[in-house]
Design a protein around this motif. Sequence first.
Motif, PDB file in Angstrom:
ATOM      1  N   LYS A 196      38.543  47.758  36.680  1.00 57.46           N
ATOM      2  CA  LYS A 196      37.842  47.145  35.551  1.00 57.46           C
ATOM      3  C   LYS A 196      37.160  48.231  34.701  1.00 57.46           C
ATOM      4  O   LYS A 196      36.687  49.227  35.226  1.00 57.46           O
ATOM      5  CB  LYS A 196      36.776  46.160  36.054  1.00 57.46           C
ATOM      6  CG  LYS A 196      37.312  44.773  36.339  1.00 57.46           C
ATOM      7  CD  LYS A 196      36.155  43.833  36.635  1.00 57.46           C
ATOM      8  CE  LYS A 196      36.667  42.413  36.922  1.00 57.46           C
ATOM      9  NZ  LYS A 196      35.555  41.495  37.256  1.00 57.46           N
TER      10      LYS A 196
ATOM     11  N   THR B  31      34.764  44.184  42.208  1.00 60.88           N
ATOM     12  CA  THR B  31      36.019  43.810  41.553  1.00 60.88           C
ATOM     13  C   THR B  31      36.997  43.217  42.552  1.00 60.88           C
ATOM     14  O   THR B  31      37.670  42.211  42.272  1.00 60.88           O
ATOM     15  CB  THR B  31      36.645  45.034  40.866  1.00 60.88           C
ATOM     16  OG1 THR B  31      35.755  45.530  39.872  1.00 60.88           O
ATOM     17  CG2 THR B  31      37.969  44.684  40.219  1.00 60.88           C
TER      18      THR B  31
ATOM     19  N   ASP C 243      35.821  39.676  43.504  1.00 61.90           N
ATOM     20  CA  ASP C 243      36.128  38.734  42.415  1.00 61.90           C
ATOM     21  C   ASP C 243      37.624  38.453  42.340  1.00 61.90           C
ATOM     22  O   ASP C 243      38.048  37.346  41.999  1.00 61.90           O
ATOM     23  CB  ASP C 243      35.636  39.301  41.079  1.00 61.90           C
ATOM     24  CG  ASP C 243      34.114  39.315  40.970  1.00 61.90           C
ATOM     25  OD1 ASP C 243      33.464  38.574  41.739  1.00 61.90           O
ATOM     26  OD2 ASP C 243      33.582  40.063  40.135  1.00 61.90           O
ATOM     27  N   HIS C 244      38.431  39.452  42.667  1.00 59.04           N
ATOM     28  CA  HIS C 244      39.886  39.292  42.618  1.00 59.04           C
ATOM     29  C   HIS C 244      40.358  38.201  43.580  1.00 59.04           C
ATOM     30  O   HIS C 244      41.140  37.327  43.198  1.00 59.04           O
ATOM     31  CB  HIS C 244      40.556  40.629  42.961  1.00 59.04           C
ATOM     32  CG  HIS C 244      42.049  40.627  42.859  1.00 59.04           C
ATOM     33  ND1 HIS C 244      42.711  40.751  41.662  1.00 59.04           N
ATOM     34  CD2 HIS C 244      43.011  40.505  43.816  1.00 59.04           C
ATOM     35  CE1 HIS C 244      44.019  40.718  41.878  1.00 59.04           C
ATOM     36  NE2 HIS C 244      44.220  40.576  43.181  1.00 59.04           N
TER      37      HIS C 244
ATOM     38  N   ILE D 263      38.483  35.865  44.942  1.00 57.40           N
ATOM     39  CA  ILE D 263      37.855  34.587  44.557  1.00 57.40           C
ATOM     40  C   ILE D 263      38.656  33.943  43.431  1.00 57.40           C
ATOM     41  O   ILE D 263      38.962  32.742  43.464  1.00 57.40           O
ATOM     42  CB  ILE D 263      36.385  34.804  44.154  1.00 57.40           C
ATOM     43  CG1 ILE D 263      35.540  35.166  45.387  1.00 57.40           C
ATOM     44  CG2 ILE D 263      35.818  33.547  43.485  1.00 57.40           C
ATOM     45  CD1 ILE D 263      34.110  35.560  45.061  1.00 57.40           C
ATOM     46  N   ASP D 264      39.031  34.748  42.424  1.00 58.63           N
ATOM     47  CA  ASP D 264      39.804  34.221  41.303  1.00 58.63           C
ATOM     48  C   ASP D 264      41.178  33.714  41.739  1.00 58.63           C
ATOM     49  O   ASP D 264      41.734  32.807  41.119  1.00 58.63           O
ATOM     50  CB  ASP D 264      39.974  35.299  40.224  1.00 58.63           C
ATOM     51  CG  ASP D 264      38.653  35.667  39.550  1.00 58.63           C
ATOM     52  OD1 ASP D 264      37.697  34.873  39.673  1.00 58.63           O
ATOM     53  OD2 ASP D 264      38.594  36.739  38.926  1.00 58.63           O
ATOM     54  N   MET D 265      41.712  34.295  42.811  1.00 58.35           N
ATOM     55  CA  MET D 265      43.009  33.847  43.320  1.00 58.35           C
ATOM     56  C   MET D 265      42.877  32.594  44.179  1.00 58.35           C
ATOM     57  O   MET D 265      43.878  32.065  44.664  1.00 58.35           O
ATOM     58  CB  MET D 265      43.669  34.963  44.143  1.00 58.35           C
ATOM     59  CG  MET D 265      44.106  36.168  43.325  1.00 58.35           C
ATOM     60  SD  MET D 265      44.807  37.475  44.372  1.00 58.35           S
ATOM     61  CE  MET D 265      46.320  36.677  44.942  1.00 58.35           C
ATOM     62  N   GLY D 266      41.644  32.140  44.401  1.00 57.80           N
ATOM     63  CA  GLY D 266      41.424  30.964  45.227  1.00 57.80           C
ATOM     64  C   GLY D 266      41.509  31.233  46.706  1.00 57.80           C
ATOM     65  O   GLY D 266      41.680  30.309  47.509  1.00 57.80           O
TER      66      GLY D 266
ATOM     67  N   PRO E 183      33.090  31.739  46.919  1.00 59.03           N
ATOM     68  CA  PRO E 183      32.018  32.656  46.520  1.00 59.03           C
ATOM     69  C   PRO E 183      30.701  32.421  47.239  1.00 59.03           C
ATOM     70  O   PRO E 183      29.824  33.287  47.222  1.00 59.03           O
ATOM     71  CB  PRO E 183      31.882  32.395  45.017  1.00 59.03           C
ATOM     72  CG  PRO E 183      32.496  31.058  44.781  1.00 59.03           C
ATOM     73  CD  PRO E 183      33.575  30.914  45.800  1.00 59.03           C
TER      74      PRO E 183
ATOM     75  N   LYS F 251      25.208  37.598  45.837  1.00 59.13           N
ATOM     76  CA  LYS F 251      26.648  37.588  46.135  1.00 59.13           C
ATOM     77  C   LYS F 251      26.942  37.323  47.607  1.00 59.13           C
ATOM     78  O   LYS F 251      27.993  36.790  47.946  1.00 59.13           O
ATOM     79  CB  LYS F 251      27.240  38.947  45.744  1.00 59.13           C
ATOM     80  CG  LYS F 251      28.746  38.994  45.619  1.00 59.13           C
ATOM     81  CD  LYS F 251      29.162  38.538  44.243  1.00 59.13           C
ATOM     82  CE  LYS F 251      30.646  38.772  43.994  1.00 59.13           C
ATOM     83  NZ  LYS F 251      31.055  38.281  42.668  1.00 59.13           N
TER      84      LYS F 251
END
Length: 789
Positions: free
Chosen positions: A562, A657, A660-661, A663-666, A670, A695
Amino acid sequence: MERALLSNVIATSDWCANQLLPRISPSFLSRHRHTRFTVAKPAYFSYKRLSVFLAMDASKAAPAKQVSSVLDATAEEEYASLSKLLQDFTNISSIDKAWTFNSGNGNGTQAMFSISQPNLLANKRKKFMLSTVISKENENSVTFQWAPFPVEMTGASAVVPSPSGSKLLVVRNPENESPIQFELWSQSQLEKEFHVPQTVHGSVYADGWFEGISWNSDETLIAYVAEEPSPSKPTFSLGSTKGGSSDKDCNSWKGQGDWEEDWGETYAGKRQPSLFVININSGEVQAVKGIPKSLSVGQVVWAPLNEGLHQYLVFVGWSSETRKLGIKYCYNRPCALYAVRVSLYKSEASELELKESSSEDLPVVNLTESISSAFFPRFSPDGKFLVFLSAKSSVDSGAHSATDSLHRIDWPTNGNFSSLEKIVDVIPVVQCAEGDCFPGLYSSSILSNPWLSDGCTMLLSSIWGSSQVIISVNVSSGELLRITPAESNFSWSLLTLDGDNIIAVSSSPVDVPQVKYGYFVDKANKGTWSWLNVSSPISRCPEKVKSLLSSRQFSIMKIPVKGVSANLTKGAQKPFEAIFVSSSHKKDCSCDPLIVVLHGGPHSVSLSSYSKSLAFLSSVGYSLLIVNYRGSLGFGEEALQSLPGKVGSQDVNDVLTAIDHVIDMGLANPSKVTVVGGSHGGFLTTHLIGQAPDKFVAAAARNPLCNLALMVGTTDIPDWCYVESYGSKGKDSFTESPSVEDLTRFHSKSPISHISKVKTPTIFLLGAQDLRVPVSNGLQVIYHIPFSV
């Protein structure tokens, strides 16, 4: 009762902690989730278990009273079961080394495996030897006929077979001032035993770094590295001595001699590593003369016999003319290869014997003056060239570990070192690899005999991204090939060679180590290898463990960087990697709690190999995110060198990062994220709970580096603080007396600068004897976290 149990856990070893922790209920941890827990010893498995309990309890939506009523009735049985399961994982044996020997009758090969198993009760490791006969029936079939039982090697510090395999040297170092014991075994019996008193030398080095035990070609002499003998202790007397009175009566004091620096962690209290030769026929031991006292020696090998009776030893020397700093895991200490002559004569039995010589007759020759680092020397089978590894990129930049290089010297068979040719680069340092190509050499050891039958191809284990692989290198042409399967994300470790065949170990985060046998598919194409599975008793594990691991899976993720800026090198802009371990069974919309695992260093790496503690955590229902942030080994020099000067920011951002990666992929929830790490991993852990206080639901830090401004004056590697805070220029600005500006920068880079923001329940495991990250670093943070005790 539970508070008392927790106090006992804090004061005891791993095994005791594993027995006591199951008796501490989650409700107790819930009621004290804002308590600072500290552990006196770095109980590796225990802190991970407690972090799991904290994460599990903190993620519950129900009040503590309701949780207590539901779980207290079954807590003891459940945690006793977990404790037993943890021991089942821990008891799986590890394969450390292997050797092969010709059977002599042409019917296959004999092999010997060195294996180890933790003894949790004694907080030690048991070492065993297990033998086998290897029969290769055809190109696609190999059989290992294992001995029915292993043999324990109690008290053995080192085991080294002779080149022919006809003799076995066993070295036993004492735990006191007793003599060092050398045993020489034949196939059927103990042939000789020599006891070398401490007045000749101290313990033999067998630590893998200074360690060097080498047989000469006719197997009559053994060169090795041992502690120099203890200096005599001076006696200082006060007043005059009266007849018949004792020292005590005269108020005398026996001093210990002058204080001497050691090489830091692991070597505290150990004396200078020096070079010795023992004659295995007579037991005579001689110190090798001519080596300056300022050189610490290691990794000795006999050079090939040359013309006449001049025999040379080649060894690695580390100079201590300025001062000694911590050397364990620190490849940034300058070193060179040296040659020293050992004078011999032929006895009446036509055997080579040691000859007494003065040090003036035996000048030491520096073979690698033009390069700042040279270690792990190996001679080619024909003796025409000497190959060695170099950590020059580490020495020159100041990073404690970096990308290696491989080099060659043509050996002067006539002993004329003035005719030495220049050093040839075989594998140079790789700055930035294209795509998934070879990222550079990262090798922590070389076999004593790494050569294929062509005499110029050597095999090495090396890190390639997040995996360890086996590569072949032609040291004449420089041709390099990855010979383990490119499509495999497993990690492979080279054990030994069986002629032109390979015995290796392969494993993954969810697969226990498995012995593999590799052979050429096409001898004309040496890059094409096939690998056979070997049925091995070493790889057996309890059915419960096997069943649990079969339900887990792993992958190696590439995480885009990022905030890429123009001032980043190309290598620093490339994606970094993380190993993700999870359930292989698709569940409903819920995700398993996530444990983020961070390696130390920071210039180290988490490999896709089997880890007992991590496999246990995964098997009981947790996903693991094992992050190899930029600065890790295995990704090229530019990516590694992007971190010094940016610790506490770039590495922290990479970890966030990666979280978050997934988490964003399911793949992660979180609200159920825990973080664990030790040393620099503890540095990141304590940074993360300060910089991202919302976090994480729990954290565990083992010997965390929390305050660089404090560490610089107490650690065995103060130069590390400068390099990681300032970058490569810190190598030149390093001083024993930090300025106010230095201390201010150190503090700003440290987790302690964010401590007021911490909310996360955290367990600290602090080792009182740690010279690298002293206990004071963790204590300083513990007593500043704004939690009630």
